[in-house]
Design an enzyme around this catalytic site. Structure first.
Site, PDB file in Angstrom:
ATOM      1  N   TRP A 137      -7.662 -19.422   1.682  1.00  0.00           N
ATOM      2  CA  TRP A 137      -6.996 -18.131   1.463  1.00  0.00           C
ATOM      3  C   TRP A 137      -5.536 -18.292   1.061  1.00  0.00           C
ATOM      4  CZ3 TRP A 137      -2.817 -17.306   4.611  1.00  0.00           C
ATOM      5  CH2 TRP A 137      -2.766 -18.010   5.826  1.00  0.00           C
ATOM      6  N   ASN A 147      -6.528  -1.282  -4.367  1.00  0.00           N
ATOM      7  CA  ASN A 147      -6.677  -1.769  -2.992  1.00  0.00           C
ATOM      8  C   ASN A 147      -8.094  -2.233  -2.661  1.00  0.00           C
ATOM      9  OD1 ASN A 147      -4.012  -1.109  -2.676  1.00  0.00           O
ATOM     10  ND2 ASN A 147      -4.388   0.773  -1.524  1.00  0.00           N
ATOM     11  N   TRP A 167       0.112   0.806   8.574  1.00  0.00           N
ATOM     12  CA  TRP A 167      -0.309  -0.580   8.347  1.00  0.00           C
ATOM     13  C   TRP A 167       0.887  -1.452   7.957  1.00  0.00           C
ATOM     14  CZ3 TRP A 167      -4.362  -3.556   9.405  1.00  0.00           C
ATOM     15  CH2 TRP A 167      -5.606  -2.980   9.645  1.00  0.00           C
ATOM     16  N   GLU A 188      -1.788   4.285   5.937  1.00  0.00           N
ATOM     17  CA  GLU A 188      -1.393   3.133   5.120  1.00  0.00           C
ATOM     18  C   GLU A 188       0.064   2.751   5.386  1.00  0.00           C
ATOM     19  OE1 GLU A 188      -3.392   1.301   3.238  1.00  0.00           O
ATOM     20  OE2 GLU A 188      -5.091   2.578   3.782  1.00  0.00           O
ATOM     21  N   TRP A 209      -4.760 -11.149   3.191  1.00  0.00           N
ATOM     22  CA  TRP A 209      -5.545 -12.343   2.893  1.00  0.00           C
ATOM     23  C   TRP A 209      -6.200 -12.903   4.146  1.00  0.00           C
ATOM     24  CZ3 TRP A 209      -7.710 -14.442  -1.140  1.00  0.00           C
ATOM     25  CH2 TRP A 209      -7.301 -13.996  -2.408  1.00  0.00           C
ATOM     26  N   TRP A 212     -12.452 -26.216   3.578  1.00  0.00           N
ATOM     27  CA  TRP A 212     -12.476 -25.498   2.300  1.00  0.00           C
ATOM     28  C   TRP A 212     -12.936 -26.430   1.182  1.00  0.00           C
ATOM     29  CZ3 TRP A 212     -11.960 -20.526   3.194  1.00  0.00           C
ATOM     30  CH2 TRP A 212     -11.155 -20.080   4.249  1.00  0.00           C
TER      31      TRP A 212
END
Length: 442
Positions: free
Chosen positions: A344, A326, A262, A259, A367, A291
């Site tokens: 998004w 998460n 990341w 993590e 996202w 969208w």
């Protein structure tokens, strides 16, 4: 004007006196070091909520630092204003020879630092900046051909092959604490004087729960139990050292350690693909999606009244606490983009307003991953089924009932969209946009 030549340590996302790269170099510069922090009007002016918990957290962290500095005969000089005006005032008040600070990677910060460096050079002062909030940045972990990674797994392998004790060692700032500039205490501006209100919230501790870390792999996906560290806000504002944390967790749990990698990955992406900070999809073809952007459905999503319990529980947790588990973040993001076909960017902006641990690089990356438009993203046809996600990760409804007290009553709303209908619609809209020759919406 204070005539003694000095250096300034400009704190931003590194609110600690221990193991701080720029502070270490400042204290070794040969000049007395004046610690400053700027409550930036350019940033605070954009905050709609005046009881913003993040501003209270920063103020609390500065108060803790001030207590430590006062014990050493020094003080924080905390200002409220634009960086340009604050440094104009500081240059008139002090004989500033050098300014030390740590890297910030977001576009506003890059533009701000370029302007301040020019301002300082014109006044005869130097500007020094260092890596501190990540282990590796920019071009430190790239492919053999010099190109950046865009998939996490090979990036993480190269990251792990590169890291060693040198990159994880702490900066011994305490050994040079005598170099702090000595002067009378300067009171911190109150939250109220800056137009903000104190927030009564229990912020997560900086202490690492090693038992939790050891069980992280098995438990991290279950929001009904305490399975995550809640250290995100401390990493965001630098109240803990990423190097110290990495050293502690590396031998405890590789999943947790990943993590932290990341975080580096998303900051690296932001550096190499800065267009994502300008509202563009990482994968340009995803900007062709038409969208729906139904404002009423977006309001239901924001308020946690979609009729999908796992989604609603997550949004209510976020609205009340500034935190969301998460796994649930992925579920609610998938629901917004795939079930409701809402851009998004709308969800990204809402999280930016609400999350205590909001960090642009990670928020944007997450996202875009959920929408399918990001680097190393889930394919667009991967659409989370909220019911199956609930069966897997909150089978007894512990998390849901915690945040939705009316769940078992007639007061709980019906779903605003049918899952099967939404899934088919999503596949049609995405495939139409992504097929060769697709056209951007007007």
């Amino acid at each position: 004007m204070h005539k003694e030549p000095l250096a300034i340590m400009w704190f931003r996302r590194d609110l600690r006196l221990s193991d701080n790269a720029a502070l270490y170099h400042a204290l070794k510069s040969g000049y007395p070091v004046l610690p400053i922090f700027i409550f930036d009007r350019n940033i605070l002016g954009d905050l709609e909520e005046k009881a913003d918990a993040r501003v209270s957290f920063i103020h609390q962290a500065l108060s803790n630092m001030q207590d430590q500095l006062l014990a050493m005969g020094s003080t924080m000089d905390v200002r409220y204003g634009t960086p340009a005006q604050v440094f104009k005032d500081l240059l008139q008040q002090y004989s500033i020879q050098a300014v030390f600070t740590n890297h910030d990677y977001e576009q506003y910060a890059l533009d701000r630092d370029t302007a301040i460096e020019t301002q300082l050079k014109e006044a005869g002062a130097s500007f020094h900046h260092y890596k501190d909030q990540v282990i590796f940045e920019k071009n430190e972990v790239i492919k053999d051909d010099g190109r950046p990674y865009t998939v996490f797994t090979p990036y993480s392998k190269r990251w792990k092959a590169t890291v060693n004790e040198f990159y994880l060692r702490s900066y011994p700032t305490h050994e040079y604490a005598a170099a702090f500039y000595k002067q009378k205490p300067i009171a911190l501006p109150s939250l109220e004087s800056m137009g903000f209100q104190p927030v009564n919230i229990d912020f997560p501790t900086t202490e690492l729960n090693e038992t939790l870390v050891r069980k992280y792999t098995e438990q991290r996906n279950f929001p009904g139990i305490r399975s995550t560290s809640r250290l995100g806000i401390h990493l965001r504002f630098g109240t803990i050292s990423i190097r110290e944390l990495a050293r502690k967790v590396q031998p405890l749990n590789e999943t947790f350690f990943n993590e932290l990698i990341w975080r580096d990955f998303y900051h690296m992406i932001l550096h190499h693909f800065p267009y994502v900070s300008r509202g563009r999809a990482f994968r340009a073809e995803y900007d062709l999606i038409h969208w729906r952007n139904n404002e009423n459905e977006f309001a239901h999503w924001c308020n946690g009244t979609t009729g999908y319990p796992i989604v609603d529980a997550g949004m209510r947790e976020l609205n009340e606490t500034g935190f969301m588990h998460n796994r649930v973040r992925m579920i609610v993001a998938s629901f917004l983009t795939k079930h409701l076909l809402i851009d998004w960017r709308w969800g990204e902006a809402y999280f930016a307003k609400k999350l205590l641990d909001y960090d642009f690089a990670a928020n944007n990356g997450g996202w875009q991953w959920a929408a399918g438009s990001g680097c190393d993203a889930a394919p667009y046809f991967r659409i989370f089924n909220p019911y199956l996600q609930t069966e897997k990760f909150d089978p007894k409804g512990v998390y849901i009932r915690k945040w939705i007290p009316e769940f078992d009553s007639l007061e709980y709303p019906s779903p605003i969209v049918d899952h099967d209908v939404a899934r088919k619609r999503c596949l049609q809209v995405y495939s139409a946009a992504l097929k060769p020759g697709g056209q951007a919406p007007e």
